[in-house]
Write a protein that holds these residues in place. Structure first.
Motif, short mmCIF file in Angstrom:
data_model
loop_
_atom_site.label_atom_id
_atom_site.label_comp_id
_atom_site.label_asym_id
_atom_site.label_seq_id
_atom_site.Cartn_x
_atom_site.Cartn_y
_atom_site.Cartn_z
N PRO A 9 -3.38 15.46 4.33
CA PRO A 9 -2.83 14.39 5.16
C PRO A 9 -1.37 14.63 5.49
O PRO A 9 -0.62 15.17 4.67
CB PRO A 9 -3.01 13.13 4.31
CG PRO A 9 -3.15 13.62 2.90
CD PRO A 9 -3.72 15.01 2.96
N GLY A 10 -0.97 14.29 6.69
CA GLY A 10 0.41 14.49 7.14
C GLY A 10 1.00 13.20 7.71
O GLY A 10 0.47 12.12 7.44
N PRO A 11 2.08 13.33 8.48
CA PRO A 11 2.78 12.14 8.99
C PRO A 11 1.86 11.17 9.75
O PRO A 11 2.02 9.95 9.63
CB PRO A 11 3.83 12.72 9.92
CG PRO A 11 4.09 14.09 9.38
CD PRO A 11 2.79 14.58 8.84
N ALA A 12 0.88 11.69 10.50
CA ALA A 12 -0.01 10.79 11.23
C ALA A 12 -0.79 9.89 10.27
O ALA A 12 -1.06 8.73 10.58
CB ALA A 12 -0.98 11.58 12.11
N GLU A 13 -1.14 10.45 9.11
CA GLU A 13 -1.87 9.68 8.09
C GLU A 13 -0.90 8.96 7.14
O GLU A 13 -1.35 8.35 6.16
CB GLU A 13 -2.78 10.61 7.27
CG GLU A 13 -3.93 11.23 8.06
CD GLU A 13 -3.49 12.39 8.95
OE1 GLU A 13 -2.53 13.12 8.57
OE2 GLU A 13 -4.06 12.56 10.04
N GLY A 14 0.39 9.06 7.40
CA GLY A 14 1.37 8.36 6.58
C GLY A 14 1.79 9.13 5.34
O GLY A 14 2.20 8.52 4.36
N VAL A 15 1.70 10.47 5.37
CA VAL A 15 2.17 11.27 4.23
C VAL A 15 3.26 12.23 4.73
O VAL A 15 3.03 13.00 5.66
CB VAL A 15 1.01 12.05 3.58
CG1 VAL A 15 1.54 12.92 2.43
CG2 VAL A 15 -0.04 11.07 3.05
N VAL A 16 4.44 12.16 4.10
CA VAL A 16 5.60 12.92 4.57
C VAL A 16 6.24 13.69 3.42
O VAL A 16 6.13 13.28 2.26
CB VAL A 16 6.65 11.98 5.20
CG1 VAL A 16 6.02 11.14 6.30
CG2 VAL A 16 7.32 11.08 4.17
N ASN A 17 6.89 14.81 3.76
CA ASN A 17 7.57 15.60 2.73
C ASN A 17 8.92 16.13 3.19
O ASN A 17 9.40 17.12 2.66
CB ASN A 17 6.66 16.74 2.26
CG ASN A 17 5.51 16.20 1.41
OD1 ASN A 17 5.71 15.79 0.28
ND2 ASN A 17 4.32 16.15 1.99
N SER A 18 9.50 15.48 4.18
CA SER A 18 10.83 15.87 4.65
C SER A 18 11.35 14.75 5.56
O SER A 18 10.55 13.93 6.03
CB SER A 18 10.75 17.17 5.47
OG SER A 18 10.07 16.91 6.70
N GLY B 252 0.57 13.08 -2.87
CA GLY B 252 0.19 12.66 -4.23
C GLY B 252 0.77 11.31 -4.62
O GLY B 252 0.49 10.80 -5.70
N GLY B 253 1.60 10.75 -3.74
CA GLY B 253 2.28 9.50 -4.06
C GLY B 253 1.39 8.30 -3.85
O GLY B 253 0.25 8.41 -3.39
N HIS B 254 1.94 7.14 -4.20
CA HIS B 254 1.24 5.87 -4.03
C HIS B 254 1.02 5.68 -2.53
O HIS B 254 1.98 5.61 -1.78
CB HIS B 254 2.13 4.76 -4.60
CG HIS B 254 1.45 3.44 -4.73
ND1 HIS B 254 0.31 3.27 -5.47
CD2 HIS B 254 1.77 2.21 -4.23
CE1 HIS B 254 -0.06 1.99 -5.42
NE2 HIS B 254 0.80 1.34 -4.68
N ALA B 255 -0.26 5.62 -2.11
CA ALA B 255 -0.63 5.50 -0.68
C ALA B 255 -0.88 6.84 -0.01
O ALA B 255 -1.05 6.89 1.22
CB ALA B 255 0.34 4.67 0.15
N ASP B 256 -0.90 7.98 -0.76
CA ASP B 256 -1.53 9.18 -0.23
C ASP B 256 -3.03 8.86 -0.21
O ASP B 256 -3.63 8.60 -1.25
CB ASP B 256 -1.26 10.38 -1.15
CG ASP B 256 -1.98 11.66 -0.69
OD1 ASP B 256 -3.04 11.55 -0.03
OD2 ASP B 256 -1.49 12.77 -1.00
N PRO B 257 -3.64 8.86 1.00
CA PRO B 257 -5.02 8.36 1.10
C PRO B 257 -6.06 9.26 0.43
O PRO B 257 -7.22 8.86 0.33
CB PRO B 257 -5.26 8.28 2.61
CG PRO B 257 -4.30 9.25 3.22
CD PRO B 257 -3.11 9.29 2.30
N THR B 258 -5.67 10.45 -0.04
CA THR B 258 -6.66 11.35 -0.64
C THR B 258 -6.50 11.49 -2.16
O THR B 258 -7.18 12.31 -2.78
CB THR B 258 -6.59 12.76 0.01
OG1 THR B 258 -5.28 13.28 -0.16
CG2 THR B 258 -6.90 12.68 1.50
N ASN B 259 -5.67 10.68 -2.78
CA ASN B 259 -5.51 10.73 -4.24
C ASN B 259 -6.85 10.53 -4.94
O ASN B 259 -7.61 9.63 -4.59
CB ASN B 259 -4.58 9.62 -4.72
CG ASN B 259 -3.12 9.95 -4.50
OD1 ASN B 259 -2.78 11.09 -4.24
ND2 ASN B 259 -2.26 8.96 -4.59
#
Ligand code: ZN
Length: 428
Positions: A180-189, A160-167
């Protein structure tokens, strides 16, 4: 020398190393990025893509073709540390992702790259945009005209952050695309943060970008809330440094900025709500500030136009955009180290030199603004051979009529650009 169209076409088609001619640039003045002073009447001799010699005066150099820049100030080619060559904001930007193919996006970006180079920016750091990796390679091959590009590829964000590609996508599209996950540049840990950096290494990035707080143009409510924990930032930074990467952190709000600095990032981008406490922390940690005043002014202006931005974006653009120039003025006075960056792509590509004018308007001396885009920017890139004109270094040189130290607006009038020893444009 005025190249014929055929010669020009051949020159453009050949990689820099193939230009064997020795050139002697007769500069009225040469800006010295080490001291921030102009050296009078210098001749810069260029051969095989490099500066071979810098001579005093304008005497003829045997075997070299003279280029008359006697009414010009020459400078090391400028470096813009914050661009996005993959796009340029407009009211259509929010639907482009659904309509445009990446092939189109990267072809369009060739025009932005050319404009940027011709405005005097011989190197750029592209902080977010997957297609820029291919553009960079095409420029390096000599197929496409553009600056040296140091590219982040996909920015790293949190959900949901700035640069989450699905916002902003509806749930049907989101479900179809998957989370989206780490491969798409979205991380949560921290673990995912490490994976995301390693993925960028695999993709061929040159630098790592994180979005430490909300952002103005993302389809989300907050422009300044913190979006990474210190542990997540530190995991990004430690992993990035393993691969020799520097880390740039987009940040508007104070707490997200604090965490990014404590986590060890190398540059803070935008820095809108910095205060004295943050200035002190940056000085203590040696963190650089890349202000992007141009983007702030651009979005604040466009926020006045009905329908230019979605409703969720408009108040952020008005509030945050108008603040950056003031913040920059205070940061400079406080002694924070400054690198030059515009966020072109949020504003228009090719207007990058406006940032010099905005920096000087906010209280920075012209010489320091020029140093921010030369010596300082090269240091931030970890490429100190750029940002200087000296024997043995790559010949990235720009020139403009007049003297930017006397009138900084002269930087908007660049009409000579050389990259890697090859003339990209020269005065009529
Ligand atoms: Zn940006």
């Amino acid at each position: 020398m005025r190249p014929t169209p055929l010669l020009l076409a051949l020159t453009l088609a050949l990689p820099a190393a193939a230009q064997a001619e020795t050139l002697a640039l007769q500069c009225g003045r040469l800006f010295d990025s080490a001291t921030g002073r102009n050296l009078p009447e210098r001749t810069v001799v260029v051969a095989d893509g490099k500066v071979s010699e810098v001579r005093e005066g304008h005497a003829a150099v045997p075997g070299a073709t003279a280029v008359d820049l006697k009414g010009h100030t020459c400078s090391p080619g400028w470096i813009d540390l914050h661009v996005h060559l993959s796009g340029e904001s407009s009211p259509q930007s929010y639907s482009e992702g659904f309509r445009l193919n990446p092939e189109f996006t990267v072809l369009r970006s060739t025009a932005y790259a050319s404009r940027t180079l011709r405005a005097g920016f011989t190197s750029v750091r592209d902080l977010g945009g997957e297609t820029t990796l291919a553009l960079r390679d095409a420029v390096n091959q000599g197929w496409v005209e553009g600056p040296r590009i140091f590219a982040a590829g996909k920015s790293i964000a949190t959900t949901g952050g700035h640069a989450d590609p699905t916002n902003g996508f509806n749930h049907l599209i989101s479900d179809a695309l998957g989370t989206p996950g780490p491969a798409e540049g979205v991380v949560n840990s921290p673990d995912e943060a490490r994976q995301a950096v390693r993925q960028r290494y695999k993709d061929g990035s040159d630098v790592i970008k994180i979005t430490a707080t909300g952002g103005v143009l993302s389809y989300a409510r907050s422009g300044d809330a913190p979006q990474f924990t210190v542990d997540e930032v530190a995991a990004v930074v430690q992993t990035a440094h393993d691969y020799g990467y520097r880390v740039a952190a987009h940040a508007h709000g104070k707490e997200g900025m604090r965490r990014a600095i404590v986590g060890g990032v190398d540059t803070i981008e935008h820095g809108t709500y910095m205060d004295d406490e943050i200035f002190a922390l940056m000085k203590k940690n040696g963190t650089w500030y890349v202000p992007t005043i141009s983007a702030g002014r651009f979005v604040a202006e466009k926020a006045k136009i009905d329908g230019y931005y979605p409703d969720v974006v408009r108040p952020k653009a008005a509030r945050i955009g108008s603040q950056i120039q003031d913040t920059f003025g205070r940061a400079w006075k406080a002694g924070v180290k400054i690198g030059f960056g515009t966020d072109a792509g949020v504003g228009l590509h090719g207007d990058n030199a406006d940032e010099f004018v905005f920096m000087v308007e906010a209280g920075m001396p012209p010489a320091e603004a020029l140093r921010a885009a030369t010596a300082n920017a090269a240091e931030i890139l970890g490429r100190p051979e750029l940002g200087r004109v000296a024997a043995g270094l790559p010949a990235d040189i720009v020139a403009m009529p007049g003297d930017p130290l006397a009138d900084i607006a002269a930087t908007r009038k660049v009409d000579f650009v050389m990259k890697d020893g090859r003339i990209v444009r020269q005065p009529e």
